[in-house]
Structure formats: C-alpha cells, structure tokens
Motif scaffolding. Structure first.
Motif, PDB file in Angstrom:
ATOM      1  N   ILE A 313      42.349  29.964  29.549  1.00 40.26           N
ATOM      2  CA  ILE A 313      43.291  29.441  30.536  1.00 40.26           C
ATOM      3  C   ILE A 313      44.730  29.781  30.151  1.00 40.26           C
ATOM      4  O   ILE A 313      45.545  30.181  30.989  1.00 40.26           O
ATOM      5  N   LYS A 314      45.043  29.644  28.852  1.00 35.05           N
ATOM      6  CA  LYS A 314      46.395  29.972  28.395  1.00 35.05           C
ATOM      7  C   LYS A 314      46.725  31.448  28.585  1.00 35.05           C
ATOM      8  O   LYS A 314      47.894  31.821  28.695  1.00 35.05           O
ATOM      9  N   GLU A 315      45.679  32.272  28.639  1.00 41.35           N
ATOM     10  CA  GLU A 315      45.891  33.708  28.871  1.00 41.35           C
ATOM     11  C   GLU A 315      46.037  34.033  30.355  1.00 41.35           C
ATOM     12  O   GLU A 315      46.139  35.198  30.726  1.00 41.35           O
ATOM     13  N   GLY A 316      46.005  33.014  31.194  1.00 36.44           N
ATOM     14  CA  GLY A 316      46.266  33.213  32.613  1.00 36.44           C
ATOM     15  C   GLY A 316      45.047  33.398  33.485  1.00 36.44           C
ATOM     16  O   GLY A 316      45.164  33.753  34.668  1.00 36.44           O
ATOM     17  N   ALA A 317      43.839  33.164  32.951  1.00 36.53           N
ATOM     18  CA  ALA A 317      42.620  33.315  33.747  1.00 36.53           C
ATOM     19  C   ALA A 317      42.644  32.368  34.946  1.00 36.53           C
ATOM     20  O   ALA A 317      43.032  31.206  34.820  1.00 36.53           O
ATOM     21  N   GLN A 318      42.225  32.871  36.088  1.00 34.72           N
ATOM     22  CA  GLN A 318      42.284  32.075  37.315  1.00 34.72           C
ATOM     23  C   GLN A 318      40.945  31.969  38.039  1.00 34.72           C
ATOM     24  O   GLN A 318      40.786  31.137  38.937  1.00 34.72           O
ATOM     25  N   ASN A 319      40.000  32.792  37.682  1.00 32.75           N
ATOM     26  CA  ASN A 319      38.722  32.808  38.391  1.00 32.75           C
ATOM     27  C   ASN A 319      37.565  32.816  37.395  1.00 32.75           C
ATOM     28  O   ASN A 319      37.730  33.192  36.229  1.00 32.75           O
ATOM     29  N   ARG A 320      36.383  32.443  37.879  1.00 30.46           N
ATOM     30  CA  ARG A 320      35.227  32.378  36.989  1.00 30.46           C
ATOM     31  C   ARG A 320      34.825  33.746  36.450  1.00 30.46           C
ATOM     32  O   ARG A 320      34.147  33.841  35.425  1.00 30.46           O
ATOM     33  N   ILE A 321      35.285  34.812  37.102  1.00 28.81           N
ATOM     34  CA  ILE A 321      34.966  36.156  36.601  1.00 28.81           C
ATOM     35  C   ILE A 321      35.558  36.389  35.207  1.00 28.81           C
ATOM     36  O   ILE A 321      35.054  37.215  34.438  1.00 28.81           O
ATOM     37  N   ALA A 322      36.610  35.616  34.850  1.00 27.81           N
ATOM     38  CA  ALA A 322      37.225  35.766  33.514  1.00 27.81           C
ATOM     39  C   ALA A 322      36.217  35.416  32.427  1.00 27.81           C
ATOM     40  O   ALA A 322      36.123  36.108  31.408  1.00 27.81           O
ATOM     41  N   GLY A 323      35.442  34.341  32.638  1.00 31.07           N
ATOM     42  CA  GLY A 323      34.410  33.973  31.675  1.00 31.07           C
ATOM     43  C   GLY A 323      33.309  35.007  31.598  1.00 31.07           C
ATOM     44  O   GLY A 323      32.738  35.256  30.525  1.00 31.07           O
ATOM     45  N   VAL A 324      33.004  35.621  32.757  1.00 29.99           N
ATOM     46  CA  VAL A 324      32.000  36.697  32.774  1.00 29.99           C
ATOM     47  C   VAL A 324      32.500  37.875  31.938  1.00 29.99           C
ATOM     48  O   VAL A 324      31.738  38.471  31.173  1.00 29.99           O
ATOM     49  N   PHE A 325      33.783  38.194  32.068  1.00 31.93           N
ATOM     50  CA  PHE A 325      34.361  39.293  31.279  1.00 31.93           C
ATOM     51  C   PHE A 325      34.266  39.014  29.781  1.00 31.93           C
ATOM     52  O   PHE A 325      34.096  39.945  28.988  1.00 31.93           O
ATOM     53  N   VAL A 326      34.396  37.751  29.380  1.00 27.11           N
ATOM     54  CA  VAL A 326      34.242  37.404  27.963  1.00 27.11           C
ATOM     55  C   VAL A 326      32.876  37.875  27.467  1.00 27.11           C
ATOM     56  O   VAL A 326      32.754  38.511  26.410  1.00 27.11           O
ATOM     57  N   GLY A 327      31.847  37.564  28.245  1.00 20.73           N
ATOM     58  CA  GLY A 327      30.498  37.966  27.868  1.00 20.73           C
ATOM     59  C   GLY A 327      30.278  39.466  27.941  1.00 20.73           C
ATOM     60  O   GLY A 327      29.643  40.056  27.069  1.00 20.73           O
ATOM     61  N   VAL A 328      30.821  40.106  28.974  1.00 19.38           N
ATOM     62  CA  VAL A 328      30.650  41.558  29.133  1.00 19.38           C
ATOM     63  C   VAL A 328      31.301  42.310  27.981  1.00 19.38           C
ATOM     64  O   VAL A 328      30.704  43.222  27.384  1.00 19.38           O
ATOM     65  N   PHE A 329      32.537  41.936  27.641  1.00 23.59           N
ATOM     66  CA  PHE A 329      33.228  42.612  26.535  1.00 23.59           C
ATOM     67  C   PHE A 329      32.573  42.291  25.191  1.00 23.59           C
ATOM     68  O   PHE A 329      32.527  43.141  24.292  1.00 23.59           O
ATOM     69  N   ALA A 330      32.065  41.062  25.047  1.00 21.15           N
ATOM     70  CA  ALA A 330      31.335  40.721  23.824  1.00 21.15           C
ATOM     71  C   ALA A 330      30.060  41.555  23.717  1.00 21.15           C
ATOM     72  O   ALA A 330      29.687  42.013  22.625  1.00 21.15           O
ATOM     73  N   LEU A 331      29.403  41.795  24.848  1.00 22.94           N
ATOM     74  CA  LEU A 331      28.200  42.618  24.857  1.00 22.94           C
ATOM     75  C   LEU A 331      28.525  44.060  24.472  1.00 22.94           C
ATOM     76  O   LEU A 331      27.808  44.675  23.674  1.00 22.94           O
TER      77      LEU A 331
END
Length: 440
Positions: A313-331
């Motif tokens: 949130i502090k990084e400016g995330a505004q949509n649930r796709i931000a959490g998906v990106f966390v997983g995609v980049f971790a993958l």
C-alpha cells in the motif's frame, strides 16, 4: 484500471516480491520442507488470495507465525514415519489440506465476524509467543541445543554470519539514506535481499566451509515436479485410520486458527490504511483455497502478511492485481534463482528469521508500560498479565489453548473486575526496513 494505475501496481508488486521471495526461502528452510517449498508458497499464495480475497489490496504468503506451526507439523510427521519420507510428506500434505478445508468452512459458515471478539491483549501475547518459538528454534539450530545438531562449519563462524546478517539488515537502510541514495532507487534495494546477496557472495568467493541451504526437493523438469506432487499426495490408506486423523486434527486446527487470526488481523490494519472494509468470510475462503493449492503443489501454507501488505500500500498499489504481481514476480524469481539458493549459507537464514521474530513481536506495549509508569495502574497490570499468560501458553502448550483460554479468561475478568482491553494500535509496522529505507 488505467495504464497509470497498472504501472503503479506492477512496480509495487515488483518491490514487494523481493521481500516475499527472500522470506519465502527462509520460511521454507525453517519449516523443514526446504527453500523450494517456501518459495513456491511465496509465489502461489499471493496470486490466489489476491484474485479471490476479501481484502482488495493485500500481499499474502508464508508468514512467521504460520511457519512456526508448520515446522511442528513437519517434525511430527517425520517422527511419526521415521522409515518413510514419502509417507511423512503425504501426512504433511494431508494436514495442510485439512487445515485448508477448515479455513474455507470458517468462511462458508460466516465466522469471520468473530475476529472482533479476540482481545488485543491475547493477540499481542500469542504473537510474542510465536516470536519466542522462532528464536528458540533458530538458537537450537545455531548452537546445537536440545538434541539438535549444530550447523556445519563451527558455532563461532555460523554465529558471526547469523548475527552479522541481522545487523546488516538494520544497517543498510541507514547507510542508503546517509549516502543520499534516492528513494526511487532504495525501493528496489530491500535490505533483506541485499544482505543475503552480499553475505552469499563473500562466503562463496572465500569458500568458507559452512552449511549451505538445501532446496528440499530436486526438481529439474516439469515431469519431476509432477512426479513429486503425485508421490506426496495423501493416497496411502495408512493415513486414513481414525488414530492418525485424530493426531492430525490438532495441527490442522492450529494452522486454521492461525491463518484466521493472521489474515483477518492484517485485514484490520489494511482497512485502516485504505478506509475500506474487508469481506472477512470471502477472505477466509480465498486463504483456504490458496493454502490448499500451495499444499498440493508441495509449498508451505501462509496467510495475509502484515508487513508485505502495508509495504504494498505504501508503494502506491491501488488494485488487487498488485498482489497478483507479487506472486508472479516471486514465481519468476523462483524459476531464475532456485539453482542459486544452494549457495546461501544456512546461518544467513537464521539471521533473517531472527529479524522475522522481531517483526512479529510486540515491542510498543511493554515500552509504553515502563515509559508512562503503567505499573501503578491496576488495569494496565492486568493487561500485561494477559499478554504474558498468552505468550507463555503459546510457547509451552500450543496456540489453540493460548487463544481460547486467554479469550475466555479475559471476558470473565472483564465481567467481574471491569477491566478494559489494550488499544489496538500498539502494533507498529516497521515496513520501511524491507524497502531498504530508514524507519522514520
């Protein structure tokens, strides 16, 4: 969602993925399943939880509390089936699947609202207890205590690496800021990730003879992965006796309760920041689904992660796709770096887990207690008693007993002694440290 918010969400997800992958590997090692399982959980859980969860902007994945209980599950399974690794792993998968079903059922039967009934003093106590369990486990590993074999390479060398790692994690944010490194660069230099890379480079170049991290599973091809999933899926009839299912039940319930508490308490923190209201039951169903799939794929379970969610949130995330990106980049990071994980010394992750324990533990209530001389206040003394009680029971008995008995005793005391609960904002989120920034 427009192009601008998509880019912001993508960058926020990328930033948090560094911490997610590093912690995932460390939690995987701590759990006993290996770094492979931890990184897999760090990739799978946030994708599913973010897509289907009731908290719109969040970062889920393996957490310190969930891993502390998972390590007990893994140890118990291998003690129960000493002659068969395959049967032990099937038993672990069975427990994770059972807990996932319980989490989903908690959502289906709309039990999310009961999070408001858990007293803050009980929450602070069990989180402290989890921190103590993490520290005890790592000290046993580092010094060879309580029947555990000390890490290879000598206690002194491994202690220097572990505590040096812990110190650097806190030092880098200050150094980056002192040298004037811009914030938009610091955000991509998380202190945990940089510390792991630096110490691994030094120990590899100098060829120090110390224990290295084990992946836990050797996967070279997709066929190997499918074979692993098939081998560890609980199909053996020996696992489905009433005796073994009763043995599995307490562990499954502990994982369920902790996923419930960890996720919904984080939701409360996120809701304060976003001015939204989490759909608690939807969140529980999503967390159960995420844990079940992660368990089937031989990852470790997790929950909504407070620090990573706040960081997102502090990084400016505004949509649930931000959490998906966390997983995609971790993958993606998992696929790229998995072969390099074995170069990391085991003591490095001991240091990372010491830090994880500090993140979990409440510091603010005790500091405020002494600062404002609350020991003169009867109500504050009772609050401190409940925090200590829940901490001790979590460490000595288990999480279920700590939370249930602590909550019951609190309401009995509230009725007869007119006590009040601790404030809800004592838990300070030190998320800037993960960004490689100095905590303001």
């Amino acid at each position: 969602m427009n192009k601008k918010t998509l880019i912001t969400d993508l960058l926020a997800g990328l930033t948090v993925s560094f911490a997610a992958l590093s912690l995932g590997a460390a939690f995987g090692v701590m759990s006993g399943r290996g770094a492979f399982a931890g990184m897999l959980g760090a990739a799978i859980i946030p994708i599913i939880a973010s897509l289907f969860g009731g908290t719109r902007v969040q970062a889920s994945g393996p957490t310190a509390p969930m891993t502390a209980i998972t390590s007990l599950v893994v140890a118990y399974a291998h003690d129960s089936f000493p002659g068969s690794k395959e049967l032990a792993e099937q038993f672990i998968t069975l427990i994770i699947l059972m807990s996932s079903i319980f989490i989903i059922l908690a959502g289906v039967f709309k039990l999310g609202k009961f999070i408001a009934l858990v007293p803050q003093v009980v929450v602070l106590g069990f989180m402290n207890g989890i921190a103590v369990l993490i520290w005890i486990d790592q000290l046993k590993k580092l010094f060879g205590l309580a029947g555990k074999t000390a890490l290879e390479g000598g206690i002194l060398t491994n202690s220097i690496i572990a505590f040096g790692c812990l110190g650097l994690i806190y030092l880098f944010p200050t150094v980056f800021k002192k040298i004037g490194l811009p914030a938009n660069i610091r955000r991509f230099l998380p202190s945990i990730f940089i510390t792991i890379v630096l110490i691994t480079t030094i120990t590899s170049v100098t060829n120090i003879d110390v224990a290295r991290v084990k992946l836990g599973s050797e996967i070279n091809t997709i066929a190997d992965f499918i074979s692993l999933i098939s081998s560890y899926f609980p199909t053996d009839s020996h696992l489905f006796t009433s005796e073994l299912l009763l043995q599995a039940l307490p562990y499954a319930l502990q994982l369920c309760m902790l996923a419930y508490l960890d996720s919904l308490l984080t939701s409360l923190v996120v809701d304060k920041m976003t001015k939204e209201t989490t759909k608690y039951n939807k969140e529980l169903v999503a967390q159960g689904l995420a844990n079940g799939i992660a368990g089937l794929l031989q990852g470790i379970p997790g929950a909504q992660a407070t620090i990573r969610s706040v960081l997102l949130i502090k990084e400016g995330a505004q949509n649930r796709i931000a959490g998906v990106f966390v997983g995609v980049f971790a993958l993606l990071g998992f696929l790229v770096f998995s072969n390099l994980i074995v170069l990391i010394t085991s003591a490095v992750f001991v240091g990372v887990l010491f830090k994880a324990g500090l993140d979990v533990m409440d510091r603010d209530f005790v500091l405020t207690y002494y600062r404002f001389k609350w020991f003169k206040d009867r109500n504050r003394n009772i609050q401190l008693f409940f925090i200590l009680y829940t901490t001790i029971v979590t460490v000595v008995v288990d999480l279920n007993m700590a939370v249930i008995s602590g909550t019951v005793f609190f309401y009995i005391s509230k009725k007869f002694f007119a006590i009040t609960d601790a404030e809800s904002d004592f838990e300070e989120i030190h998320s800037a440290e993960l960004l490689g920034q100095e905590t303001e």
